[in-house]
Write a protein that holds these residues in place. Structure first.
Motif, PDB file in Angstrom:
ATOM      1  N   ALA A 233      37.514 -10.723  35.462  1.00 24.85           N
ATOM      2  CA  ALA A 233      36.347 -11.139  34.691  1.00 24.85           C
ATOM      3  C   ALA A 233      35.054 -10.646  35.317  1.00 24.85           C
ATOM      4  CB  ALA A 233      36.316 -12.669  34.577  1.00 24.85           C
ATOM      5  N   GLU A 234      35.137 -10.087  36.527  1.00 22.90           N
ATOM      6  CA  GLU A 234      33.977  -9.517  37.200  1.00 22.90           C
ATOM      7  C   GLU A 234      33.822  -8.071  36.744  1.00 22.90           C
ATOM      8  OE1 GLU A 234      30.836  -8.393  39.097  1.00 22.90           O
ATOM      9  OE2 GLU A 234      31.470 -10.492  39.151  1.00 22.90           O
ATOM     10  N   PRO A 235      32.737  -7.711  36.073  1.00 22.44           N
ATOM     11  CA  PRO A 235      32.612  -6.358  35.504  1.00 22.44           C
ATOM     12  C   PRO A 235      32.799  -5.236  36.513  1.00 22.44           C
ATOM     13  CG  PRO A 235      30.944  -7.794  34.550  1.00 22.44           C
ATOM     14  CD  PRO A 235      31.609  -8.585  35.640  1.00 22.44           C
ATOM     15  N   ALA A 236      32.249  -5.371  37.720  1.00 18.81           N
ATOM     16  CA  ALA A 236      32.378  -4.288  38.699  1.00 18.81           C
ATOM     17  C   ALA A 236      33.834  -4.070  39.086  1.00 18.81           C
ATOM     18  CB  ALA A 236      31.533  -4.596  39.937  1.00 18.81           C
ATOM     19  N   THR A 237      34.588  -5.154  39.230  1.00 17.28           N
ATOM     20  CA  THR A 237      36.013  -5.037  39.554  1.00 17.28           C
ATOM     21  C   THR A 237      36.781  -4.461  38.376  1.00 17.28           C
ATOM     22  OG1 THR A 237      35.839  -6.929  41.048  1.00 17.28           O
ATOM     23  CG2 THR A 237      38.047  -6.298  40.334  1.00 17.28           C
ATOM     24  N   ALA A 238      36.444  -4.915  37.174  1.00 16.04           N
ATOM     25  CA  ALA A 238      37.108  -4.398  35.976  1.00 16.04           C
ATOM     26  C   ALA A 238      36.881  -2.896  35.825  1.00 16.04           C
ATOM     27  CB  ALA A 238      36.603  -5.140  34.740  1.00 16.04           C
ATOM     28  N   LEU A 239      35.689  -2.436  36.171  1.00 13.69           N
ATOM     29  CA  LEU A 239      35.398  -1.003  36.117  1.00 13.69           C
ATOM     30  C   LEU A 239      36.379  -0.228  36.998  1.00 13.69           C
ATOM     31  CD1 LEU A 239      32.997   1.075  35.146  1.00 13.69           C
ATOM     32  CD2 LEU A 239      32.377   0.950  37.545  1.00 13.69           C
ATOM     33  N   GLY A 240      36.571  -0.702  38.228  1.00 14.60           N
ATOM     34  CA  GLY A 240      37.501  -0.039  39.135  1.00 14.60           C
ATOM     35  C   GLY A 240      38.932  -0.103  38.639  1.00 14.60           C
ATOM     36  N   GLN A 241      39.314  -1.242  38.037  1.00 20.00           N
ATOM     37  CA  GLN A 241      40.665  -1.355  37.483  1.00 20.00           C
ATOM     38  C   GLN A 241      40.879  -0.357  36.344  1.00 20.00           C
ATOM     39  OE1 GLN A 241      40.434  -5.557  36.551  1.00 20.00           O
ATOM     40  NE2 GLN A 241      41.742  -6.103  38.299  1.00 20.00           N
ATOM     41  N   GLY A 242      39.850  -0.147  35.549  1.00 26.18           N
ATOM     42  CA  GLY A 242      39.951   0.841  34.478  1.00 26.18           C
ATOM     43  C   GLY A 242      40.143   2.246  35.015  1.00 26.18           C
ATOM     44  N   LYS A 243      39.435   2.570  36.093  1.00 33.86           N
ATOM     45  CA  LYS A 243      39.595   3.894  36.702  1.00 33.86           C
ATOM     46  C   LYS A 243      40.998   4.083  37.251  1.00 33.86           C
ATOM     47  CE  LYS A 243      34.761   4.787  37.940  1.00 33.86           C
ATOM     48  NZ  LYS A 243      33.819   5.165  39.002  1.00 33.86           N
ATOM     49  N   THR A 274      33.948 -13.552  24.199  1.00 31.66           N
ATOM     50  CA  THR A 274      32.783 -14.278  24.715  1.00 31.66           C
ATOM     51  C   THR A 274      31.902 -13.239  25.397  1.00 31.66           C
ATOM     52  OG1 THR A 274      33.768 -14.708  26.873  1.00 31.66           O
ATOM     53  CG2 THR A 274      34.190 -16.340  25.128  1.00 31.66           C
ATOM     54  N   ALA A 275      30.697 -13.615  25.751  1.00 32.44           N
ATOM     55  CA  ALA A 275      29.797 -12.657  26.396  1.00 32.44           C
ATOM     56  C   ALA A 275      30.399 -12.137  27.697  1.00 32.44           C
ATOM     57  CB  ALA A 275      28.437 -13.300  26.651  1.00 32.44           C
ATOM     58  N   ALA A 276      30.961 -13.037  28.509  1.00 29.00           N
ATOM     59  CA  ALA A 276      31.533 -12.621  29.791  1.00 29.00           C
ATOM     60  C   ALA A 276      32.773 -11.769  29.582  1.00 29.00           C
ATOM     61  CB  ALA A 276      31.865 -13.850  30.636  1.00 29.00           C
ATOM     62  N   CYS A 277      33.615 -12.162  28.641  1.00 28.74           N
ATOM     63  CA  CYS A 277      34.837 -11.406  28.371  1.00 28.74           C
ATOM     64  C   CYS A 277      34.499 -10.010  27.843  1.00 28.74           C
ATOM     65  CB  CYS A 277      35.696 -12.165  27.375  1.00 28.74           C
ATOM     66  SG  CYS A 277      37.352 -11.485  27.160  1.00 28.74           S
ATOM     67  N   LYS A 278      33.531  -9.959  26.955  1.00 34.35           N
ATOM     68  CA  LYS A 278      33.094  -8.674  26.401  1.00 34.35           C
ATOM     69  C   LYS A 278      32.596  -7.751  27.512  1.00 34.35           C
ATOM     70  CE  LYS A 278      29.455  -6.778  23.402  1.00 34.35           C
ATOM     71  NZ  LYS A 278      28.353  -7.121  22.469  1.00 34.35           N
ATOM     72  N   ALA A 279      31.809  -8.282  28.444  1.00 36.40           N
ATOM     73  CA  ALA A 279      31.287  -7.457  29.539  1.00 36.40           C
ATOM     74  C   ALA A 279      32.417  -6.896  30.386  1.00 36.40           C
ATOM     75  CB  ALA A 279      30.333  -8.280  30.404  1.00 36.40           C
ATOM     76  N   ALA A 280      33.449  -7.705  30.628  1.00 32.16           N
ATOM     77  CA  ALA A 280      34.582  -7.232  31.419  1.00 32.16           C
ATOM     78  C   ALA A 280      35.332  -6.118  30.691  1.00 32.16           C
ATOM     79  CB  ALA A 280      35.519  -8.396  31.737  1.00 32.16           C
ATOM     80  N   VAL A 281      35.594  -6.313  29.404  1.00 36.16           N
ATOM     81  CA  VAL A 281      36.332  -5.307  28.627  1.00 36.16           C
ATOM     82  C   VAL A 281      35.538  -4.005  28.547  1.00 36.16           C
ATOM     83  CG1 VAL A 281      37.251  -4.742  26.353  1.00 36.16           C
ATOM     84  CG2 VAL A 281      37.637  -7.019  27.326  1.00 36.16           C
ATOM     85  N   LEU A 282      34.250  -4.104  28.254  1.00 31.94           N
ATOM     86  CA  LEU A 282      33.427  -2.896  28.181  1.00 31.94           C
ATOM     87  C   LEU A 282      33.403  -2.175  29.530  1.00 31.94           C
ATOM     88  CD1 LEU A 282      30.387  -4.206  26.087  1.00 31.94           C
ATOM     89  CD2 LEU A 282      32.194  -2.667  25.314  1.00 31.94           C
ATOM     90  N   SER A 283      33.364  -2.935  30.614  1.00 35.02           N
ATOM     91  CA  SER A 283      33.350  -2.321  31.945  1.00 35.02           C
ATOM     92  C   SER A 283      34.688  -1.647  32.246  1.00 35.02           C
ATOM     93  CB  SER A 283      33.038  -3.371  33.006  1.00 35.02           C
ATOM     94  OG  SER A 283      31.736  -3.887  32.833  1.00 35.02           O
ATOM     95  N   TYR A 284      35.772  -2.319  31.908  1.00 36.60           N
ATOM     96  CA  TYR A 284      37.108  -1.748  32.140  1.00 36.60           C
ATOM     97  C   TYR A 284      37.252  -0.412  31.409  1.00 36.60           C
ATOM     98  CZ  TYR A 284      42.247  -1.440  32.108  1.00 36.60           C
ATOM     99  OH  TYR A 284      43.551  -1.022  32.245  1.00 36.60           O
ATOM    100  N   VAL A 285      36.859  -0.396  30.153  1.00 32.39           N
ATOM    101  CA  VAL A 285      36.993   0.837  29.372  1.00 32.39           C
ATOM    102  C   VAL A 285      35.977   1.890  29.822  1.00 32.39           C
ATOM    103  CG1 VAL A 285      36.934   1.820  27.040  1.00 32.39           C
ATOM    104  CG2 VAL A 285      38.030  -0.390  27.439  1.00 32.39           C
TER     105      VAL A 285
END
Length: 667
Positions: A233-243, A274-285
């Motif tokens: 749920a942390e956008p920065a971590t989700a970004l790395g998971q997407g990579k 939700t706003a937080a969930c959306k931020a995580a998904v957008l960051s992951y992708v």
């Protein structure tokens, strides 16, 4: 990777599943393994159409490539085993831990949900061979040269199924479909893929099929999947998971023969946003798309139009995220096909959409039935990259050359660079070098002793951007040493350098140029060219007439940037002779102190000095003649011993000098 899997298994005690759980032993071809007693056992030789589903705990025995009876949806993961004849030493991959049991001729695969690799290793650790049926030779996975672009231009019907169909089904369905969605990777992929091989890809590409590549990985934090299967749920971590997911997906795609320019879709199942969930998904992708771009692939996302479609459409123009190139949205029953009320018509307009408009339907084509999802695709391929991308270095500059792709209506060639050996991964990173339509460009003002990595992209007239083409300009470095800081006029000095490549090792057999300029000059001139030896060393013996700055230079070559060394100053002192005659006189007589300066500096001053205690005091000044002669008449006024010398002060060309001390005795 097989060795890695074995190592993981070997490092876990063969205690089996949790002790409190009821277990049973399953045997297959002389290999036994202990599993929970509630795991179903499916014999594929008895039921070849059974679907090998990774979302249910089970043990599957054998391998079947028949048309399987699988559901259409393809997400979900539990844990279980597949025991099959050992033919190829298939490596492990995320979600699938494999063990080669050569003594029994078995390939054991434990499937597991994300985060449960240790539990899978424990199950494999219970395995033992009870009856040997050793395979004499196990084939290694054949190397594949990726050559198929997924997707090319596709405007028409496509379907996706949980498991890639056998060839007979593909042939039967071909007249009615142009494309197929295949699940190539991901830790939450539901179905096994016994048919999905490089040969299957090549065969069907040759028959005109287009492919939609899908990865089923971590899901939205607010999805209904269990916690182990969710992205952070942390956008920065989700970004790395997407990579990370993208890097694994590219390896899977390449292993099947899919080349750069292919699009790979991250399957993110429906979630209540939700706003937080959306931020995580957008960051992951965002991370997913960035990594795919860095590796030359397209980034796509698949999901429900009401969650994925709506969230990504709302951020379509946002610069906070990296937008996926293609959107594949599921909106069953939405008309006209290709549209959804959740996805505005102003988004993904450049042939970048796939619409899943019907799902979980069983259809029959060519007499073969299968459960599928139906899609309409409107896609075009990326332009090919430039070819023959090369760089020739000079001193602080380099000339880039490339061949533009044929058959492309060109928008522009974009070239960017980064210092070092890693090219800019994205068209927004690094430093811009060139934007235009030429086939050659010279970049200047490059730093001395630095390497540069360049990446070139082709943007076509529609705005689509090719994968990058890379070239590396390796920097070089030169030292400078002189055998002395000064010499006397007429003498010589040895000037040396060692030239090295910044990627390691000497630059041998290269023309190294020695440049020089007089101390008071403004421009360097090449005075010698020396071929460097095996150690990158070049030496030149010089005989400067004036004080001189020396600098070594390498002027570059294909793939090598030129360099300039630091500067070594060699001062030149004029030669100066001295005579005192006579050296002993009577009081009242005179002595002559004279000599010559070489080279002559007519009209400049020479200074006669006399020693007084520990200091020197002025005793006379004279001008040098045309041949550099100076002359002083000395007439002391008292008896005693006198010490004299003559000093010539430095000018722009030469270092100052002085004579040895001369002693005059007056009696």
């Amino acid at each position: 990777m097989v060795a890695l899997a074995l190592g993981l298994v070997g490092g876990v005690a063969a205690a089996g599943p949790a002790a409190a759980q009821e277990t049973r032993t399953v045997s297959y071809r002389g290999y036994q393994v202990t599993v929970p007693s509630d795991w179903a056992v499916v014999d594929l030789s008895a039921d070849p159409t059974a679907c090998v589903r990774f979302d249910r705990p089970a043990v599957y025995l054998g391998r079947s490539t028949a048309q399987s009876n699988c559901p259409a949806d393809a997400a979900g993961r539990s844990h279980g085993l597949v025991l099959e004849p050992l033919v190829t030493a298939t490596p492990s991959m995320p979600g699938l831990l494999r063990r080669v049991v050569q003594d029994a001729g078995v390939l054991a695969t434990a499937y597991y949900e994300p985060g449960a690799e240790r539990a899978a290793a424990e199950v494999l650790g219970t395995g033992r061979v009870v009856s040997k049926s050793r395979v004499a030779q196990v084939a290694q996975p054949a190397a594949v040269a990726p050559s198929v672009v997924a997707t090319g231009t596709l405007k028409g019907e496509a379907f996706d199924a949980c498991a890639a169909p056998p060839q007979a089904t593909m042939d039967a369905w071909k007249p009615d479909f142009q494309g197929i969605g295949i699940y190539i990777s991901g830790g939450v992929r539901r179905c096994d893929q016994p048919n999905l091989t490089p040969d299957w890809v090549t065969t069907n590409a040759g028959k005109g099929w287009q492919f939609l590549l899908i990865d089923v990985g971590l899901q939205a934090p607010c999805s209904t999947f269990s916690a182990e299967k969710k992205m952070s749920a942390e956008p920065a971590t989700a970004l790395g998971q997407g990579k990370t997911a993208a890097a694994q997906a590219v390896l899977a795609a390449q292993g099947l023969g899919f080349a750069p320019r292919s699009a790979i879709y991250s399957d993110i199942e429906h979630y209540t946003s939700t706003a937080a969930c959306k931020a995580a998904v957008l960051s992951y992708v965002s991370g997913w798309t960035q990594e795919l771009h860095a590796r030359g692939y397209q980034g796509g996302v698949y999901g429900s139009a009401s969650s994925v479609g709506a969230d990504f459409a709302s951020a379509f123009t946002s610069t906070a995220y990296t937008r996926p190139d293609n959107l594949w949205f599921a909106h069953w029953g939405s008309t006209p096909v290709g549209t959804s009320r959740f996805v505005p018509s102003t988004t993904w307009t450049n042939h970048e959409r796939v619409h899943q408009y019907a799902g979980d339907v069983t259809e029959t084509h060519g007499g073969v039935s299968m459960q599928i999802d139906r899609n309409y695709a409107d896609l075009t391929a990326l332009p090919p990259p430039v070819t023959n991308f090369s760089v020739t270095g000079a001193s602080s500059a380099a000339t880039l050359r490339w061949t533009k792709p044929a058959g492309v209506t060109l928008g522009q060639i974009m070239i960017r660079t980064a210092v070092g050996s890693t090219p800019p991964p994205l068209v927004t990173s690094g430093s811009s070098v060139y934007n235009g339509v030429a086939s050659l460009y010279t970049v200047s003002r490059l730093a001395n002793s630095a390497s540069y990595a360049f990446r070139a992209w082709v943007k076509d007239s529609t705005g689509k951007v090719s994968p990058g083409a890379d070239v590396l300009l390796v920097g070089t470095k030169a030292t400078v040493t002189a055998s002395g800081a000064w010499i006397t006029y007429g003498g010589s000095v040895s000037v040396a350098t060692t030239v090295t490549r910044l990627d390691g090792g000497p630059l041998s057999g290269a023309p190294i140029v020695l440049y020089a300029k007089a101390k008071n000059a403004t421009a360097y001139t090449a005075i010698a060219t020396v071929t460097s030896d095996a150690n990158g060393v070049a030496t030149s013996v010089q005989k400067p007439g004036v004080s001189t700055h020396y600098q070594w230079g390498y002027n570059g070559a294909a793939g090598l940037l030129g360099t300039r060394s630091a500067v070594a100053l060699v001062e030149v002192r004029p030669g100066i002779s001295s005579y005192l005659t006579p050296a002993a006189i009577k009081l009242g007589a005179t002595s002559n102190f004279y000599g010559y300066l070489t080279p002559p500096h007519q009209g400049t001053k020479a200074y006669l000095q006399r020693k007084s205690g520990t200091s020197w005091v002025a005793a006379g000044t004279g001008l040098l003649s045309a041949n550099g002669k100076y002359s002083f008449v000395i007439k002391p006024t008292a008896k005693g011993t006198y010490t004299y010398r003559v000093v010539w002060l430095a000018d722009a060309d030469h270092q100052g000098t002085q004579t040895p001390s001369k002693v005059l005795t007056v009696s």
